[in-house]
Design a protein around this motif. Structure first.
Motif, short mmCIF file in Angstrom:
data_model
loop_
_atom_site.label_atom_id
_atom_site.label_comp_id
_atom_site.label_asym_id
_atom_site.label_seq_id
_atom_site.Cartn_x
_atom_site.Cartn_y
_atom_site.Cartn_z
N ASN A 113 2.26 -48.50 74.12
CA ASN A 113 3.28 -47.91 73.60
C ASN A 113 2.73 -46.81 72.37
OD1 ASN A 113 5.76 -47.98 71.38
ND2 ASN A 113 6.22 -47.39 73.31
N SER A 114 1.78 -47.16 71.63
CA SER A 114 1.40 -46.44 70.57
C SER A 114 0.63 -45.00 71.37
CB SER A 114 0.33 -47.07 69.64
OG SER A 114 0.93 -48.16 69.12
N CYS A 115 0.08 -45.41 72.40
CA CYS A 115 -0.60 -44.27 73.02
C CYS A 115 0.33 -43.27 73.79
CB CYS A 115 -1.67 -44.45 73.95
SG CYS A 115 -2.91 -45.59 72.98
N LEU A 116 1.59 -43.91 74.27
CA LEU A 116 2.53 -43.29 75.06
C LEU A 116 3.55 -42.40 74.21
CD1 LEU A 116 3.47 -43.21 78.09
CD2 LEU A 116 4.90 -45.13 77.35
N ASN A 117 3.89 -42.91 72.95
CA ASN A 117 4.78 -41.91 72.19
C ASN A 117 4.33 -40.46 72.11
OD1 ASN A 117 6.86 -43.99 71.91
ND2 ASN A 117 5.90 -44.60 70.06
N PRO A 118 3.18 -40.09 71.72
CA PRO A 118 2.79 -38.80 71.82
C PRO A 118 2.92 -38.05 72.97
CG PRO A 118 1.10 -39.95 70.56
CD PRO A 118 2.14 -41.33 71.30
N VAL A 119 2.39 -38.67 74.07
CA VAL A 119 2.59 -38.04 75.44
C VAL A 119 4.21 -37.92 75.77
CG1 VAL A 119 2.14 -38.30 77.85
CG2 VAL A 119 0.56 -39.20 76.32
N LEU A 120 5.02 -38.66 75.42
CA LEU A 120 6.51 -38.46 75.68
C LEU A 120 6.83 -37.45 74.84
CD1 LEU A 120 7.64 -42.25 76.04
CD2 LEU A 120 7.26 -40.70 77.84
N TYR A 121 6.56 -37.40 73.53
CA TYR A 121 7.35 -36.20 72.68
C TYR A 121 6.52 -34.89 73.28
CZ TYR A 121 8.82 -39.33 69.07
OH TYR A 121 9.50 -40.25 68.35
N CYS A 122 5.38 -34.64 73.56
CA CYS A 122 4.88 -33.68 74.34
C CYS A 122 5.53 -33.00 75.53
CB CYS A 122 3.24 -33.57 74.33
SG CYS A 122 2.44 -33.83 72.81
N LEU A 123 5.67 -34.10 76.38
CA LEU A 123 6.35 -33.80 77.76
C LEU A 123 7.85 -33.53 77.76
CD1 LEU A 123 4.47 -36.52 80.05
CD2 LEU A 123 3.99 -34.07 79.81
N ILE A 124 8.50 -34.09 76.64
CA ILE A 124 9.88 -34.01 76.65
C ILE A 124 10.51 -32.76 76.05
CG2 ILE A 124 11.94 -35.05 75.82
CD1 ILE A 124 10.81 -37.71 76.21
N ARG A 125 10.03 -32.38 74.84
CA ARG A 125 10.61 -31.43 74.00
C ARG A 125 9.69 -30.21 74.25
NH1 ARG A 125 13.54 -32.69 69.68
NH2 ARG A 125 14.08 -30.65 70.12
N ARG A 126 10.48 -28.96 74.35
CA ARG A 126 9.80 -27.91 74.84
C ARG A 126 8.97 -27.32 73.24
NH1 ARG A 126 13.93 -23.25 76.10
NH2 ARG A 126 14.34 -24.59 77.92
N GLU A 127 9.36 -27.62 71.98
CA GLU A 127 8.57 -27.42 70.96
C GLU A 127 7.25 -27.84 71.13
OE1 GLU A 127 11.41 -28.64 70.91
OE2 GLU A 127 13.09 -27.32 70.22
N TYR A 128 7.27 -29.08 71.47
CA TYR A 128 5.94 -29.84 71.40
C TYR A 128 5.06 -29.19 72.49
CZ TYR A 128 7.86 -33.48 68.31
OH TYR A 128 8.41 -34.04 67.27
N ARG A 129 5.50 -28.98 73.64
CA ARG A 129 4.86 -28.49 74.74
C ARG A 129 4.34 -26.86 74.49
NH1 ARG A 129 9.22 -30.24 78.11
NH2 ARG A 129 10.10 -28.02 78.45
N ALA A 130 4.94 -26.17 73.58
CA ALA A 130 4.49 -24.95 73.33
C ALA A 130 3.71 -25.13 72.22
CB ALA A 130 5.87 -23.95 72.54
N GLY A 131 3.60 -25.91 71.23
CA GLY A 131 2.70 -26.08 70.12
C GLY A 131 1.25 -26.49 70.86
N LEU A 132 1.45 -27.75 71.68
CA LEU A 132 0.11 -27.94 72.50
C LEU A 132 -0.42 -26.91 73.31
CD1 LEU A 132 -1.47 -30.56 73.32
CD2 LEU A 132 0.23 -30.95 75.15
N LYS A 133 0.44 -26.19 73.94
CA LYS A 133 -0.21 -24.88 74.87
C LYS A 133 -0.89 -24.14 73.76
CE LYS A 133 1.04 -21.38 77.86
NZ LYS A 133 2.23 -20.80 78.63
#
Length: 295
Positions: A236-256
């Motif tokens: 679950n500790s590894c899953l939370n960052p992935v979920l945040y990046c996949l769910i929120r557009r802001e995180y996806r834009a920042g990751l991109k």
């Protein structure tokens, strides 16, 4: 702390890092578990409170101060809940070369209490504070949230059926829906990952209190299923960052943007290295000819 527990699991729960690291790693892991579930509970309560008070205009400075105080309180409560683990976690010698890292209440620590009863009480605290009570609070918040949303839809359909909503209100509604959905997914992932481990822990508590007899099924569950539940809980500790990046557009834009910067930096490094290699591999005659032409 995940690398330490990965080594511990691969070695069949034999701890090779010593007593001091056992206390530090296990205490930090437990404190992070409490803090994670407390923050998820606070997120659910905040989600409900922000929705029912959306018509009231609050000061951003006050909201920020409240968030800081709430975060500090969560960390303090998590630290206090971890104190029994910090005091009683230790290593136990099972053979000449093998040690286990676990929580152990010895006879010297308790004058009138059975160590198994104390261990059962501690595990009961862990199940209640780390799973049952937050699950009840979060479930109540989401049920109240669902009732509030349904009631607002009914009122909106009966009263304002002939009026169109403004674009600003629609945007706020879509934003709230996205945040609610992201919080729901994160909360569900936490409880799905921790449910098997907490269920086996509760089973062991019932056995320690002589409420359920020790059986072969419990032995097999502890021997074969428990390591898998530990891996699932830590995942679950590894899953939370992935979920945040996949769910929120802001995180996806920042990751991109981050990946683009990294790719450009890597491309520049390789270009410079390749250019330097070509200069080194150039024949001396071409360098002399070029020099003569310039002269």
């Amino acid at each position: 702390t995940l690398p330490f527990w990965a080594v511990d699991t691969v070695l069949d729960f034999r701890w090779p890092f010593g007593r001091v690291m056992c206390k530090i790693v296990s205490s930090v892991t437990t404190m992070n578990m409490y803090a994670s579930v407390f923050f998820l509970t606070a997120m659910s309560v905040t989600r409900y409170h922000s929705l029912i008070t959306s018509l009231k205009m609050g000061s951003p400075r006050v909201a920020t101060a409240r968030a800081k105080w709430a975060s500090s309180a969560i960390w303090v409560v998590s630290l206090v809940a971890t104190l029994p683990h910090a005091f009683y976690s230790t290593t136990v010698q099972v053979s000449a070369d093998d040690e286990l890292c676990l929580v152990r209440f010895s006879d010297s620590d308790s004058d009138h209490w059975d160590p198994q009863v104390l261990l059962g009480l501690y595990q009961t605290q862990k199940v209640l504070l780390g799973f049952v009570v937050p699950l009840i609070i979060i479930s109540v918040c989401y049920l109240l949230l669902l009732r509030f949303i349904l009631s607002r839809r009914v009122v909106g359909s009966t009263v304002g059926s002939g009026t169109e909503k403004s674009e600003h209100e629609k945007g706020r509604h879509r934003s709230r829906s996205k945040v609610t959905r992201s919080v729901t997914i994160v909360v569900l992932s936490f409880f799905i990952c921790w449910l098997p481990n907490q269920a086996l822990t509760l089973w062991g508590v019932l056995i320690k209190f002589d409420l359920v007899p020790f059986s072969k099924a419990f032995y097999n569950a502890q021997a074969y299923a428990f390591p898998l539940t530990v891996c699932l809980a830590h995942a679950n500790s590894c899953l939370n960052p992935v979920l945040y990046c996949l769910i929120r557009r802001e995180y996806r834009a920042g990751l991109k943007e981050l990946l683009l910067r990294v790719s450009h930096a890597i491309h520049n490094v390789f270009s410079l290295a390749l250019r330097g290699r070509r200069v080194e591999e150039a024949p001396p005659s071409s360098a002399i000819t070029h020099k003569d032409i310039n002269m």
